[in-house]
Design a protein around this motif. Structure first.
Motif, mmCIF file in Angstrom:
data_model
loop_
_atom_site.group_PDB
_atom_site.id
_atom_site.type_symbol
_atom_site.label_atom_id
_atom_site.label_comp_id
_atom_site.label_asym_id
_atom_site.label_seq_id
_atom_site.Cartn_x
_atom_site.Cartn_y
_atom_site.Cartn_z
ATOM 1 N N UNK A 99 0.897 -1.122 -0.058
ATOM 2 C CA UNK A 99 0.110 -0.066 -0.056
ATOM 3 C C UNK A 99 0.855 1.350 -0.150
ATOM 4 N N UNK A 100 0.373 2.224 -0.779
ATOM 5 C CA UNK A 100 1.263 3.439 -0.911
ATOM 6 C C UNK A 100 0.355 4.702 -1.177
ATOM 7 N N UNK A 101 0.845 5.823 -0.481
ATOM 8 C CA UNK A 101 -0.316 6.850 -0.869
ATOM 9 C C UNK A 101 0.488 7.776 -1.895
ATOM 10 N N UNK A 102 -0.481 7.893 -2.905
ATOM 11 C CA UNK A 102 0.122 8.722 -4.035
ATOM 12 C C UNK A 102 -0.600 10.020 -4.210
ATOM 13 N N UNK A 103 -1.394 10.607 -3.497
ATOM 14 C CA UNK A 103 -2.061 11.789 -3.580
ATOM 15 C C UNK A 103 -2.462 12.337 -2.392
ATOM 16 N N UNK A 104 -2.566 13.585 -2.015
ATOM 17 C CA UNK A 104 -2.987 14.053 -0.609
ATOM 18 C C UNK A 104 -4.155 15.346 -1.313
ATOM 19 N N UNK A 105 -5.417 15.247 -0.808
ATOM 20 C CA UNK A 105 -6.280 16.192 -1.205
ATOM 21 C C UNK A 105 -6.123 17.383 -0.312
ATOM 22 N N UNK A 106 -5.270 18.329 -0.355
ATOM 23 C CA UNK A 106 -4.940 19.565 0.290
ATOM 24 C C UNK A 106 -6.211 20.398 0.056
ATOM 25 N N UNK A 107 -7.044 20.367 -0.944
ATOM 26 C CA UNK A 107 -8.057 21.259 -1.047
ATOM 27 C C UNK A 107 -9.226 20.842 -0.310
ATOM 28 N N UNK A 108 -9.428 19.752 0.204
ATOM 29 C CA UNK A 108 -10.248 19.415 1.091
ATOM 30 C C UNK A 108 -10.026 19.369 2.706
ATOM 31 N N UNK A 109 -8.898 20.310 2.980
ATOM 32 C CA UNK A 109 -8.507 20.305 4.402
ATOM 33 C C UNK A 109 -9.601 21.372 5.010
ATOM 34 N N UNK A 110 -9.933 21.073 6.311
ATOM 35 C CA UNK A 110 -11.082 21.521 7.160
ATOM 36 C C UNK A 110 -10.298 22.399 8.135
ATOM 37 N N UNK A 111 -9.168 22.395 8.734
ATOM 38 C CA UNK A 111 -8.529 23.039 9.641
ATOM 39 C C UNK A 111 -8.376 22.036 10.731
ATOM 40 N N UNK A 112 -8.461 20.939 10.785
ATOM 41 C CA UNK A 112 -8.594 19.637 11.757
ATOM 42 C C UNK A 112 -7.330 18.990 11.543
ATOM 43 N N UNK A 113 -6.569 19.350 10.336
ATOM 44 C CA UNK A 113 -5.378 18.487 9.979
ATOM 45 C C UNK A 113 -4.275 18.867 11.149
ATOM 46 N N UNK A 114 -3.350 17.690 11.285
ATOM 47 C CA UNK A 114 -2.257 17.940 12.288
ATOM 48 C C UNK A 114 -0.825 17.426 11.494
ATOM 49 N N UNK A 115 -0.046 18.561 11.739
ATOM 50 C CA UNK A 115 1.391 18.348 11.030
ATOM 51 C C UNK A 115 2.075 17.123 11.706
ATOM 52 N N UNK A 116 2.555 16.281 10.945
ATOM 53 C CA UNK A 116 3.305 15.143 11.549
ATOM 54 C C UNK A 116 4.640 15.694 12.043
ATOM 55 N N UNK A 117 4.920 15.165 13.300
ATOM 56 C CA UNK A 117 5.958 15.789 14.071
ATOM 57 C C UNK A 117 7.117 14.663 14.098
ATOM 58 N N UNK A 118 8.326 15.278 13.786
ATOM 59 C CA UNK A 118 9.497 14.407 13.593
ATOM 60 C C UNK A 118 9.799 13.937 15.099
ATOM 61 N N UNK A 119 10.027 12.606 15.493
ATOM 62 C CA UNK A 119 10.177 12.336 16.744
ATOM 63 C C UNK A 119 12.026 12.575 17.024
ATOM 64 N N UNK A 120 12.275 12.721 18.251
ATOM 65 C CA UNK A 120 13.620 12.791 18.731
ATOM 66 C C UNK A 120 14.103 11.563 19.637
ATOM 67 N N UNK A 121 13.316 11.003 19.886
ATOM 68 C CA UNK A 121 13.526 9.635 20.718
ATOM 69 C C UNK A 121 13.011 8.490 20.354
ATOM 70 N N UNK A 122 13.614 7.292 20.729
ATOM 71 C CA UNK A 122 13.127 6.065 20.151
ATOM 72 C C UNK A 122 11.735 5.773 20.811
ATOM 73 N N UNK A 123 10.561 5.279 20.236
ATOM 74 C CA UNK A 123 9.285 5.137 20.706
ATOM 75 C C UNK A 123 9.402 4.071 21.534
#
Length: 232
Positions: A99-123
């Motif tokens: 499975x692979x993401x090939x497209x993001x619908x940026x025009x459908x954003x509602x303001x609920x979207x969250x930027x994915x944070x880059x981790x600094x420590x091992x989970x």
């Protein structure tokens, strides 16, 4: 699907390139696409310590397979595609498998979207992560997830092919401090394993038999099983 000129006498006249005949052409059917929503992100620790972000999505049926997770490869890929939590996305099964993401619908954003944070420590072990090219890595060699992934890969079909040694069993052995590296597999005793929950006589006997059979691999499989960086 391969389309060919059906007159063999024309094949020589039409000719060849260095790689393929000019009188035949291969076509792949377009991959099936589905729209879904990114619900959350989990970070997995691989056998070399590389942290791989994985998107948890609303389950969708993709060509007969129910897909709930999609690997995002690395955080540069997330940034390039601008993938966010709660985004609507298009997924395909690359090569009808992954499975692979090939497209993001940026025009459908509602303001609920969250930027994915880059981790600094091992989970898993909370050790500081180090950047290596586009990858983040946990360099703690005693990190449980890293140890489990490494031993599971060591036992995989393309390596030493220890039948029955699944990731779940490896994790049980690691959690019970019976193994810490692949060499410890060859020190396991029946008396230790039979005490573990879910380990009955037949299961223990089959596992020890499979480990015994793996003691004489071909050299290429053995080298591959060691997981040396850049040695495929």
């Amino acid at each position: 699907m391969v389309v060919k000129v059906n007159n063999r006498s024309l094949h020589k006249e039409i000719g060849y390139t260095n790689k393929f005949p000019k009188w035949a052409c291969a076509y792949k059917f377009p991959a099936l696409e589905k729209v879904t929503t990114v619900k959350s992100i989990i970070n997995q620790v691989g056998k070399t310590g590389v942290i791989t972000p994985v998107a948890i999505i609303d389950p969708v049926d993709l060509g007969g397979a129910m897909v709930e997770r999609v690997t995002l490869h690395n955080f540069d890929n997330i940034k390039t595609k601008d993938i966010r939590i709660n985004d609507q996305v298009v997924i395909i099964r690359s090569g009808d498998v992954i499975p692979k993401i090939i497209q993001v619908f940026t025009d459908r954003r509602t303001g609920r979207e969250e930027v994915i944070k880059v981790p600094t420590i091992c989970p898993c072990c909370n050790s500081p992560l180090e950047q290596e090219n586009v990858y983040l890595k946990c360099t703690n060699n005693t990190c449980t997830d890293k140890v489990v992934a490494f031993i599971t890969d060591f036992a995989a079909k393309d390596n030493l092919n220890i039948v029955g040694l699944s990731e779940g069993i490896v994790r049980t052995l690691v959690d019970n401090e019976l193994i810490f590296n692949p060499a410890d597999l060859y020190l396991l005793k029946y008396e230790e394993l039979i005490k573990l929950p879910g380990f009955k006589d037949k299961k223990v006997t089959n596992l020890l038999t499979a480990i015994e059979k793996s003691k004489h691999p071909t050299m290429d499989r053995f080298i591959h099983s060691l997981g040396i960086s850049n040695v495929g």
